[in-house]
Design an enzyme around this catalytic site. Structure first.
Site, PDB file in Angstrom:
ATOM      1  N   GLY A 167      -6.817  -3.092   7.497  1.00 34.86           N
ATOM      2  CA  GLY A 167      -7.709  -1.938   7.530  1.00 34.86           C
ATOM      3  C   GLY A 167      -8.813  -2.009   8.565  1.00 34.86           C
TER       4      GLY A 167
ATOM      5  N   THR B 108       0.857  -1.202   0.000  1.00 32.35           N
ATOM      6  CA  THR B 108       0.000   0.000   0.000  1.00 32.35           C
ATOM      7  C   THR B 108       0.890   1.248   0.000  1.00 32.35           C
ATOM      8  OG1 THR B 108      -1.940  -0.992   1.008  1.00 32.35           O
ATOM      9  CG2 THR B 108      -1.554   1.297   1.567  1.00 32.35           C
TER      10      THR B 108
ATOM     11  N   THR C  85      -0.897   2.170   6.971  1.00 33.56           N
ATOM     12  CA  THR C  85      -1.016   0.917   6.218  1.00 33.56           C
ATOM     13  C   THR C  85      -1.156  -0.211   7.229  1.00 33.56           C
ATOM     14  OG1 THR C  85       0.071  -0.552   4.627  1.00 33.56           O
ATOM     15  CG2 THR C  85       1.538   0.698   6.056  1.00 33.56           C
ATOM     16  N   GLY C  86      -1.845  -1.268   6.843  1.00 41.50           N
ATOM     17  CA  GLY C  86      -2.029  -2.388   7.767  1.00 41.50           C
ATOM     18  C   GLY C  86      -3.393  -3.017   7.554  1.00 41.50           C
TER      19      GLY C  86
ATOM     20  N   ARG D 275     -15.635  -4.920  -0.330  1.00 39.97           N
ATOM     21  CA  ARG D 275     -14.989  -4.616   0.959  1.00 39.97           C
ATOM     22  C   ARG D 275     -14.208  -3.314   0.846  1.00 39.97           C
ATOM     23  NH1 ARG D 275      -9.430  -3.596   2.571  1.00 39.97           N
ATOM     24  NH2 ARG D 275      -9.195  -4.216   4.731  1.00 39.97           N
ATOM     25  N   VAL D 276     -14.367  -2.451   1.817  1.00 38.97           N
ATOM     26  CA  VAL D 276     -13.616  -1.194   1.830  1.00 38.97           C
ATOM     27  C   VAL D 276     -12.757  -1.180   3.086  1.00 38.97           C
ATOM     28  CG1 VAL D 276     -13.828   1.314   1.998  1.00 38.97           C
ATOM     29  CG2 VAL D 276     -15.371   0.043   0.503  1.00 38.97           C
ATOM     30  N   GLY D 277     -11.491  -0.823   2.918  1.00 40.88           N
ATOM     31  CA  GLY D 277     -10.572  -0.779   4.056  1.00 40.88           C
ATOM     32  C   GLY D 277     -10.483   0.616   4.664  1.00 40.88           C
ATOM     33  N   ASP D 278      -9.406   0.843   5.387  1.00 43.16           N
ATOM     34  CA  ASP D 278      -9.214   2.127   6.080  1.00 43.16           C
ATOM     35  C   ASP D 278      -8.698   3.222   5.153  1.00 43.16           C
ATOM     36  OD1 ASP D 278      -6.828   0.513   5.901  1.00 43.16           O
ATOM     37  OD2 ASP D 278      -5.818   2.049   7.099  1.00 43.16           O
TER      38      ASP D 278
HETATM   39  N1  ASP Z   1      -4.863  -0.801   4.821  1.00 49.37           N
HETATM   40  C1  ASP Z   1      -5.131  -1.454   3.571  1.00 49.37           C
HETATM   41  C2  ASP Z   1      -6.514  -2.069   3.626  1.00 49.37           C
HETATM   42  O1  ASP Z   1      -6.854  -2.669   4.627  1.00 49.37           O
HETATM   43  C3  ASP Z   1      -4.150  -2.531   3.212  1.00 49.37           C
HETATM   44  C4  ASP Z   1      -2.709  -2.261   3.501  1.00 49.37           C
HETATM   45  O2  ASP Z   1      -2.351  -1.208   4.001  1.00 49.37           O
HETATM   46  O3  ASP Z   1      -1.880  -3.132   3.196  1.00 49.37           O
HETATM   47  O4  ASP Z   1      -7.199  -1.997   2.645  1.00 49.37           O
END
Ligand code: ASP
Length: 341
Positions: A254, A200, A251-252, A228-231
């Site tokens: 979400g 990301t 990042t991480g 699906r929607v992340g952070d």
């Molecule tokens: N944060 C992102 C999500 O969950 C993925 C990532 O940062 O690797 O969509």
């Protein structure tokens, strides 16, 4: 089992904060998602660092020419979106259905204006669509067909969904599916499998007028559900910017960043408790998410140019440029520098 123990040991080893209170001040910083040793060969490591350098140069060029921090973070993230190595734009990961759905957001610290898009499928650069949502609509977040249509209507570059295919991500998706099926058969819970989704992208910048901006762009998690929607496109979760406190890109996994409102919480700790960038980011990443074994990172830049990278992962490819034009690149704690002047 041994591999798991070793991996846990490596994670423990790597779970410290790399923070720098930089003098001279930092003007732009970026991350390319977290990274696992196992996934990154020396050649790939070099290519990732080259990609980060190109992105930083694009952002720095804008700041040097007295451009704003908003334009700088957009330009830096756009370069990463066009690079197939990163999980954003061209290098986005695949959903359960074998498609690409992208999320991005951008925020300006002076006005607290923000824009975002989620689950886009044909926009070459979702970060530019996020900026257009911010500047051309009364809204903050557009999703799916609505976001795609908006981008078309506003003359943004549109591509066939096939543009987002890369062999590497396709193979990762297949492996991730296999793993999911194996776990299902043996009755094990489905792990997050983040190592199939690394890369990301995000940027934070401070311009000569003292204005902060932040941007984040991603393909999300490999094998995520359709829709699906992340952070990353959620203001306050994966991205935030406020001139009074800081600009943040995360990042991480979400789902956790959403539940803990990570990006906004970092600014709240700075604003109401007087924490500096390092202490505020550490509180969320090391003290809140690490005990839950949630991998992730936040990059945090304040209006004085103090920068912190806090991460719980084996590595975080990242870089920054200071106002004396020195570019710093880091991955797995090795640092290289070059002068841009
Ligand atoms: N944060 C992102 C999500 O969950 C993925 C990532 O940062 O690797 O969509």
């Amino acid at each position: 089992m041994t591999r798991n123990i070793n991996l846990f040991f490596i994670l423990l080893q790597a779970s410290f904060i790399h923070a720098t209170t930089a003098i001279p001040k930092v003007v732009i910083a970026i991350h390319g998602g977290t990274a696992d040793h196992e996934e990154i060969s020396p050649l790939l490591e070099k290519e990732i660092l080259d990609g980060l350098a190109t992105s930083l140069k694009a952002g720095y060029q804008i700041l040097k020419n007295k451009g704003g921090s908003l334009a700088a973070v957009e330009a830096a993230v756009k370069v990463l979106e066009n690079n197939p190595l990163f999980n954003a734009g061209k290098g986005a990961v695949f959903t359960e259905e074998g498609k690409n759905e992208m999320d991005a957001s951008i925020m300006e610290g002076r006005t607290k204006k923000a824009g975002a898009v989620a689950s886009t499928t044909i926009i070459k650069n979702p970060i530019s669509a996020a900026r257009a949502v911010m500047e051309k609509t009364r809204h903050v977040l557009l999703v799916g067909n609505g976001a795609d249509q908006f981008a078309k209507d506003n003359g943004l570059e549109i591509v066939d969904p096939k543009y987002f295919y890369t062999e590497r991500r396709w193979k990762e998706w297949q492996k991730s599916k296999q793993k999911k099926n194996q776990n299902k058969q043996s009755g094990l819970p489905t792990p997050w499998n983040r190592h199939f989704s690394l890369g990301t992208t995000g940027a934070v910048a401070l311009d000569p007028l003292g204005n902060l901006a932040a941007a984040t762009s991603t393909g999300g998690l490999t094998n995520k559900m359709h829709g699906r929607v992340g952070d990353s496109p959620l203001i306050g979760a994966g991205t935030y910017a406020d001139n009074e406190t800081a600009a943040i890109s995360c990042t991480g996994v979400g789902e956790y960043f959403i539940r803990f409102g990570v990006a906004h919480e970092i600014t709240a700790l700075m604003k109401y408790k007087g924490y500096d960038v390092a202490k505020a980011s550490d509180t969320l990443i090391q003290e809140t998410l690490k005990p839950l074994k949630v991998e992730g990172a936040a990059i945090v830049l304040d209006a004085k140019g103090n920068l912190a990278f806090s991460y719980f992962a084996e590595g975080l490819p990242r870089g920054y440029v200071t106002d004396d034009g020195v570019l710093h690149l880091l991955i797995f704690e090795k640092e290289t520098t070059q002068s841009l002047r």
